[in-house]
Design an enzyme around this catalytic site. Structure first.
Site, PDB file in Angstrom:
ATOM      1  N   ARG A  94       0.133  15.323  12.605  1.00 57.34           N
ATOM      2  CA  ARG A  94       0.827  14.932  11.370  1.00 57.34           C
ATOM      3  C   ARG A  94       1.252  16.194  10.629  1.00 57.34           C
ATOM      4  O   ARG A  94       0.632  16.588   9.639  1.00 57.34           O
ATOM      5  CB  ARG A  94      -0.087  14.064  10.477  1.00 57.34           C
ATOM      6  CG  ARG A  94      -0.646  12.804  11.127  1.00 57.34           C
ATOM      7  CD  ARG A  94       0.396  11.735  11.374  1.00 57.34           C
ATOM      8  NE  ARG A  94       0.936  11.133  10.184  1.00 57.34           N
ATOM      9  CZ  ARG A  94       0.533   9.981   9.657  1.00 57.34           C
ATOM     10  NH1 ARG A  94      -0.467   9.319  10.188  1.00 57.34           N
ATOM     11  NH2 ARG A  94       1.122   9.482   8.594  1.00 57.34           N
ATOM     12  N   CYS A 145      -4.272  13.071  13.023  1.00 60.24           N
ATOM     13  CA  CYS A 145      -5.063  11.859  12.834  1.00 60.24           C
ATOM     14  C   CYS A 145      -5.010  11.043  14.113  1.00 60.24           C
ATOM     15  O   CYS A 145      -4.483  11.501  15.124  1.00 60.24           O
ATOM     16  CB  CYS A 145      -4.563  11.067  11.633  1.00 60.24           C
ATOM     17  SG  CYS A 145      -3.013  10.253  11.940  1.00 60.24           S
ATOM     18  N   ASP A 199       4.828   0.801  12.017  1.00 57.57           N
ATOM     19  CA  ASP A 199       3.577   0.176  11.571  1.00 57.57           C
ATOM     20  C   ASP A 199       3.417  -1.256  12.086  1.00 57.57           C
ATOM     21  O   ASP A 199       2.335  -1.837  11.962  1.00 57.57           O
ATOM     22  CB  ASP A 199       3.479   0.192  10.032  1.00 57.57           C
ATOM     23  CG  ASP A 199       3.198   1.594   9.507  1.00 57.57           C
ATOM     24  OD1 ASP A 199       2.886   2.484  10.323  1.00 57.57           O
ATOM     25  OD2 ASP A 199       3.293   1.802   8.286  1.00 57.57           O
ATOM     26  N   LYS A 217       0.838  -1.213   0.000  1.00 57.89           N
ATOM     27  CA  LYS A 217       0.000   0.000   0.000  1.00 57.89           C
ATOM     28  C   LYS A 217       0.872   1.261   0.000  1.00 57.89           C
ATOM     29  O   LYS A 217       0.645   2.177  -0.779  1.00 57.89           O
ATOM     30  CB  LYS A 217      -0.892  -0.002   1.241  1.00 57.89           C
ATOM     31  CG  LYS A 217      -1.540   1.335   1.552  1.00 57.89           C
ATOM     32  CD  LYS A 217      -2.426   1.265   2.755  1.00 57.89           C
ATOM     33  CE  LYS A 217      -1.775   1.615   4.062  1.00 57.89           C
ATOM     34  NZ  LYS A 217      -1.495   3.042   4.283  1.00 57.89           N
ATOM     35  N   ASN A 218       1.864   1.294   0.879  1.00 56.76           N
ATOM     36  CA  ASN A 218       2.656   2.518   1.033  1.00 56.76           C
ATOM     37  C   ASN A 218       3.595   2.774  -0.136  1.00 56.76           C
ATOM     38  O   ASN A 218       4.156   3.861  -0.254  1.00 56.76           O
ATOM     39  CB  ASN A 218       3.438   2.486   2.346  1.00 56.76           C
ATOM     40  CG  ASN A 218       2.543   2.689   3.540  1.00 56.76           C
ATOM     41  OD1 ASN A 218       1.365   2.995   3.392  1.00 56.76           O
ATOM     42  ND2 ASN A 218       3.093   2.507   4.732  1.00 56.76           N
ATOM     43  N   ARG A 228      -8.531  -0.444   5.324  1.00 60.00           N
ATOM     44  CA  ARG A 228      -7.676   0.581   4.691  1.00 60.00           C
ATOM     45  C   ARG A 228      -6.356  -0.025   4.231  1.00 60.00           C
ATOM     46  O   ARG A 228      -5.766   0.443   3.260  1.00 60.00           O
ATOM     47  CB  ARG A 228      -7.351   1.689   5.707  1.00 60.00           C
ATOM     48  CG  ARG A 228      -8.410   2.745   5.858  1.00 60.00           C
ATOM     49  CD  ARG A 228      -7.891   3.878   6.723  1.00 60.00           C
ATOM     50  NE  ARG A 228      -6.519   4.186   6.354  1.00 60.00           N
ATOM     51  CZ  ARG A 228      -5.554   4.533   7.201  1.00 60.00           C
ATOM     52  NH1 ARG A 228      -5.799   4.636   8.483  1.00 60.00           N
ATOM     53  NH2 ARG A 228      -4.347   4.799   6.764  1.00 60.00           N
TER      54      ARG A 228
HETATM   55  C1  UD1 Z   1       4.663   6.833   6.076  1.00 60.93           C
HETATM   56  C2  UD1 Z   1       3.747   5.635   5.977  1.00 60.93           C
HETATM   57  C3  UD1 Z   1       3.240   5.230   7.356  1.00 60.93           C
HETATM   58  C4  UD1 Z   1       4.405   5.024   8.300  1.00 60.93           C
HETATM   59  C5  UD1 Z   1       5.320   6.226   8.303  1.00 60.93           C
HETATM   60  C6  UD1 Z   1       6.578   6.024   9.131  1.00 60.93           C
HETATM   61  C7  UD1 Z   1       2.732   5.937   3.799  1.00 60.93           C
HETATM   62  C8  UD1 Z   1       1.484   6.175   3.038  1.00 60.93           C
HETATM   63  N1  UD1 Z   1       2.609   5.979   5.118  1.00 60.93           N
HETATM   64  O1  UD1 Z   1       3.879   7.928   6.566  1.00 60.93           O
HETATM   65  O2  UD1 Z   1       2.482   4.036   7.218  1.00 60.93           O
HETATM   66  O3  UD1 Z   1       3.898   4.824   9.599  1.00 60.93           O
HETATM   67  O4  UD1 Z   1       5.746   6.542   6.952  1.00 60.93           O
HETATM   68  O5  UD1 Z   1       7.261   4.911   8.695  1.00 60.93           O
HETATM   69  O6  UD1 Z   1       3.781   5.687   3.256  1.00 60.93           O
HETATM   70  N2  UD1 Z   1       6.918  14.638  10.252  1.00 60.93           N
HETATM   71  C9  UD1 Z   1       7.098  15.972  10.545  1.00 60.93           C
HETATM   72  N3  UD1 Z   1       6.950  16.878   9.524  1.00 60.93           N
HETATM   73  C10 UD1 Z   1       6.643  16.502   8.250  1.00 60.93           C
HETATM   74  C11 UD1 Z   1       6.462  15.121   7.966  1.00 60.93           C
HETATM   75  C12 UD1 Z   1       6.595  14.221   8.993  1.00 60.93           C
HETATM   76  O7  UD1 Z   1       7.372  16.358  11.689  1.00 60.93           O
HETATM   77  O8  UD1 Z   1       6.531  17.374   7.369  1.00 60.93           O
HETATM   78  C13 UD1 Z   1       7.039  13.654  11.342  1.00 60.93           C
HETATM   79  C14 UD1 Z   1       5.708  12.925  11.582  1.00 60.93           C
HETATM   80  O9  UD1 Z   1       4.860  13.659  12.433  1.00 60.93           O
HETATM   81  C15 UD1 Z   1       6.168  11.648  12.213  1.00 60.93           C
HETATM   82  C16 UD1 Z   1       7.502  11.378  11.516  1.00 60.93           C
HETATM   83  O10 UD1 Z   1       7.902  12.621  10.947  1.00 60.93           O
HETATM   84  O11 UD1 Z   1       6.390  11.854  13.593  1.00 60.93           O
HETATM   85  C17 UD1 Z   1       7.419  10.324  10.435  1.00 60.93           C
HETATM   86  O12 UD1 Z   1       6.521  10.717   9.437  1.00 60.93           O
HETATM   87  P1  UD1 Z   1       6.708  10.324   7.917  1.00 60.93           P
HETATM   88  O13 UD1 Z   1       7.935   9.524   7.745  1.00 60.93           O
HETATM   89  O14 UD1 Z   1       6.559  11.566   7.111  1.00 60.93           O
HETATM   90  O15 UD1 Z   1       5.461   9.397   7.695  1.00 60.93           O
HETATM   91  P2  UD1 Z   1       4.435   9.408   6.485  1.00 60.93           P
HETATM   92  O16 UD1 Z   1       5.159   9.622   5.204  1.00 60.93           O
HETATM   93  O17 UD1 Z   1       3.299  10.294   6.814  1.00 60.93           O
END
Ligand code: UD1
Length: 417
Positions: free
Chosen positions: A121, A116, A303, A22-23, A395
């Site tokens: 996020r 969320c 995850d 999915k990711n 999901r």
């Molecule tokens: C992706 C995965 C999700 C997984 C996560 C971490 C997808 C669709 N989802 O989510 O299943 O749990 O990676 O492995 O691929 N952060 C910030 N600022 C930002 C972006 C992120 O502070 O602009 C923080 C987030 O709050 C979180 C951490 O960074 O604490 C990790 O987030 P991120 O790696 O961005 O996860 P996703 O890409 O949202």
């Protein structure tokens, strides 16, 4: 609302085939928007999140058809670069559309995705990355608007190796003028899959899988065909399901290397793991408690924290899990406590004192991976559990109950959709 009814204490045995990730699929779908024409993705799982992404891209003007696990995405008619609030709220992952829409139309407007169930996020890193390559971003009144007359290569340093920010930056930079280097990039396998697909589209990217991704911008990309990598989180969930039920399960269509942190930890717990070329066989022994921290890849994936925690409720001794990625990812703890688990949460740490048995109970699912944890606990527990809010599980897991039934598990779906 649909629920699962699970009768526990049944060992899972047999083979299960893992679907495409999915990711990985979500950013690949987004990447097709970088050019006009028909791209084809194979191995696409049939999941609520994917259908939602299809709906959003269709609203933007794409024509998407599915045949089996193949998606054909025609982006010729895409003319909009704006995602309304109700769709952003439905799926946070639509933030992936920011990079490709900016790349293709040089402007994009979307509602702020907000928090969320697993905590805040933020998208500051996505915004910072796009600004570094020339976007002017306005993040006000609940909307993010980005514009760039010209996108030009730049140095991006991510304060945290965010998966989504790395992917957005790669997509936008692939059509910028000049070379972009993304430092402290996320190293997840899904980043590598995106690099492969973008390069098939004509991009020039190297370094995915390391902490420095180098993107040399090209004038134009073209549609491409690609098979999505297997879902390491789904694979990990089935491995843990085999282990928690004391079964013997062969998880097929996996890249074992993607699960090294998981299988290594499980060996420490006392689970027998055999790695093949493209399968992992799990045979349960007796579990002992372990300490673990979730970390960016190649560390233990956040995850799989909830499913692992479910298993450790039945381990001998005490386990400590520290969640370093998301702030609020222990909502499954209260539900597991209803089943007899002994867990104390202090900030980002859960202390789990192993019990000899869990007992079936009515429980509620609050997020996708917490849902997988509840299913695993219910499969091991004495008696019957009723698991509500199955839509969260849909999901990210395709027909989870059917595949568990295929391994001999006693689980049925009931209620209306
Ligand atoms: C992706 C995965 C999700 C997984 C996560 C971490 C997808 C669709 N989802 O989510 O299943 O749990 O990676 O492995 O691929 N952060 C910030 N600022 C930002 C972006 C992120 O502070 O602009 C923080 C987030 O709050 C979180 C951490 O960074 O604490 C990790 O987030 P991120 O790696 O961005 O996860 P996703 O890409 O949202």
């Amino acid at each position: 609302m649909e629920k699962f009814i699970v009768k526990g204490e049944v060992q899972l045995n047999g083979n299960v085939k893992i679907n495409g990730a999915k990711n990985a699929t979500l950013p690949l779908m987004a990447a097709t928007l970088l050019c006009s024409g028909v791209s084809v993705l194979h191995g696409v799982p049939n999941l609520r999140d994917i259908v939602m992404m299809q709906d959003i891209m269709t609203m933007l003007g794409a024509k998407i058809t599915r045949e089996g696990d193949t998606l054909s995405i025609d982006t010729t008619g895409v003319s909009k670069a704006e995602i309304p609030e109700h769709l952003m709220r439905e799926m946070r992952a639509s933030v992936f559309l920011m990079g490709p829409l900016l790349g293709r139309f040089r402007k994009v407007r979307l509602s702020h995705p907000g928090g969320c169930d697993i905590g805040p996020r933020p998208v500051d890193l996505h915004i910072k990355a796009l600004e570094r390559i020339g976007a002017i971003v306005n993040d006000k009144f609940g909307y993010i608007q980005a514009e760039a007359l010209e996108l030009s290569g730049g140095e991006i340093y991510l304060d945290f190796p965010s998966v989504g920010a790395t992917e957005n930056a790669m997509m936008a930079a692939s059509v910028a003028d000049g070379t972009t280097i993304i430092r402290n990039a996320a190293r997840e396998p899904e980043i590598w899959d995106l690099e492969c697909f973008l390069n098939k589209m004509g991009a020039k990217i190297i370094g995915a899988g390391s902490d420095a991704v180098r993107v040399t911008g090209v004038k134009r990309l073209s549609p491409a065909e690609h098979t999505v990598i297997p879902d390491r989180i789904e694979a990990g969930t089935f491995i843990l399901a085999g282990a928690i039920t004391g079964g013997d399960v062969v998880v097929e269509n996996v890249i074992p290397e993607h699960l090294s942190a998981v299988t290594d930890k499980l060996r420490e717990v006392g689970v027998k793991i055999i790695n093949g070329d493209n399968y992992i066989r799990v045979r349960a022994g007796s579990f002992r408690g372990v300490d673990i921290k979730t970390l960016p890849y190649p560390g233990f994936p956040t995850d799989l924290q909830a499913p692992l925690l479910a298993m450790l409720t039945l381990a001998r001794g005490t386990s400590i899990i520290t969640e370093t990625i998301f702030e609020n990812r222990f909502k499954h703890v209260d539900e597991l406590a209803r089943m007899g688990a002994k867990i104390k949460v202090e900030g980002r740490t859960a202390i789990i004192r192993g019990v000899s048995k869990l007992s079936g109970a009515p429980v509620v699912v609050h997020d996708l991976r917490a849902g997988a944890a509840m299913v695993l606990a219910a499969l091991a527990a004495e008696g019957t559990s009723e698991i509500e809010n199955v839509f969260h599980i849909d999901r990210g897991y395709e027909a989870l109950e059917v595949r568990i039934q295929g391994l001999g598990g006693n689980i049925v779906r009931c209620g209306s959709n």
